[in-house]
Scaffold this motif. Sequence first.
Motif, short mmCIF file in Angstrom:
data_model
loop_
_atom_site.label_atom_id
_atom_site.label_comp_id
_atom_site.label_asym_id
_atom_site.label_seq_id
_atom_site.Cartn_x
_atom_site.Cartn_y
_atom_site.Cartn_z
N ILE A 1 20.71 -2.09 34.05
CA ILE A 1 21.52 -1.06 33.41
C ILE A 1 22.11 -1.55 32.09
O ILE A 1 22.08 -0.83 31.09
N ASP B 1 21.77 10.19 35.40
CA ASP B 1 20.35 9.86 35.32
C ASP B 1 19.87 9.22 36.63
O ASP B 1 20.23 8.09 36.95
N VAL C 1 19.46 -1.57 29.47
CA VAL C 1 19.19 -0.20 29.04
C VAL C 1 20.27 0.28 28.07
O VAL C 1 19.96 0.88 27.04
N ARG D 1 17.07 8.03 37.37
CA ARG D 1 16.20 6.86 37.19
C ARG D 1 16.95 5.55 37.32
O ARG D 1 16.36 4.50 37.54
N LEU D 2 18.26 5.59 37.19
CA LEU D 2 19.07 4.37 37.25
C LEU D 2 19.65 4.11 38.63
O LEU D 2 20.22 3.05 38.86
N THR E 1 19.46 1.21 24.26
CA THR E 1 19.73 2.60 23.86
C THR E 1 20.62 2.64 22.62
O THR E 1 20.30 3.29 21.63
N ASP F 1 15.44 7.33 27.09
CA ASP F 1 14.07 7.33 27.64
C ASP F 1 13.29 6.11 27.15
O ASP F 1 12.62 5.44 27.94
N ILE G 1 14.73 2.84 28.84
CA ILE G 1 14.35 2.69 30.24
C ILE G 1 12.89 2.27 30.34
O ILE G 1 12.54 1.36 31.10
N GLU H 1 11.70 -1.22 32.03
CA GLU H 1 10.77 -1.15 33.16
C GLU H 1 9.49 -1.92 32.88
O GLU H 1 8.91 -2.55 33.76
N LYS I 1 19.32 0.64 40.57
CA LYS I 1 19.01 -0.43 39.62
C LYS I 1 20.17 -1.42 39.57
O LYS I 1 21.35 -1.04 39.72
#
Length: 86
Positions: free
Chosen positions: A32, A21, A35, A23-24, A39, A75, A78, A82, A27
Motif C-alpha cells: 500500500i 479500492d 502504491v 484491489r487493496l 501514485t 491504476d 497498482i 503488482e 494487501k
Amino acid sequence: METENVHNYYETALNGLLTRDERLEGKNQDFIEDVICLTLNQLPAFYVRFDVDTTFYMSEAEMLQIEEKLKKALDTAIAKVEANPD
C-alpha cells in the motif's frame, strides 16, 4: 512557526480513493505504501491549507478532472507494484 495545515491536496483525495479500492483489500502495508508513493509521484504538487476552501472554489469539472487524474495514477501504480512485488 506551525504549518500543520499545509498539505498536498492529492494526498487527502488519494486516501479517500484507497479506502474504497477493493484491489487493496488484504494487501500488506509495504504494498500500500509503495502504491501511495508511486501514485503521488505521477501527480503535480498541489499544496493547500484547507481542503474545504479549495473544493469550494473549484468547479465540478475541475473536481472531476482531479479525480480522473488520481484514478489513472492509482491504476498505473497498482499495476507497477503488482508487476514488481519485491
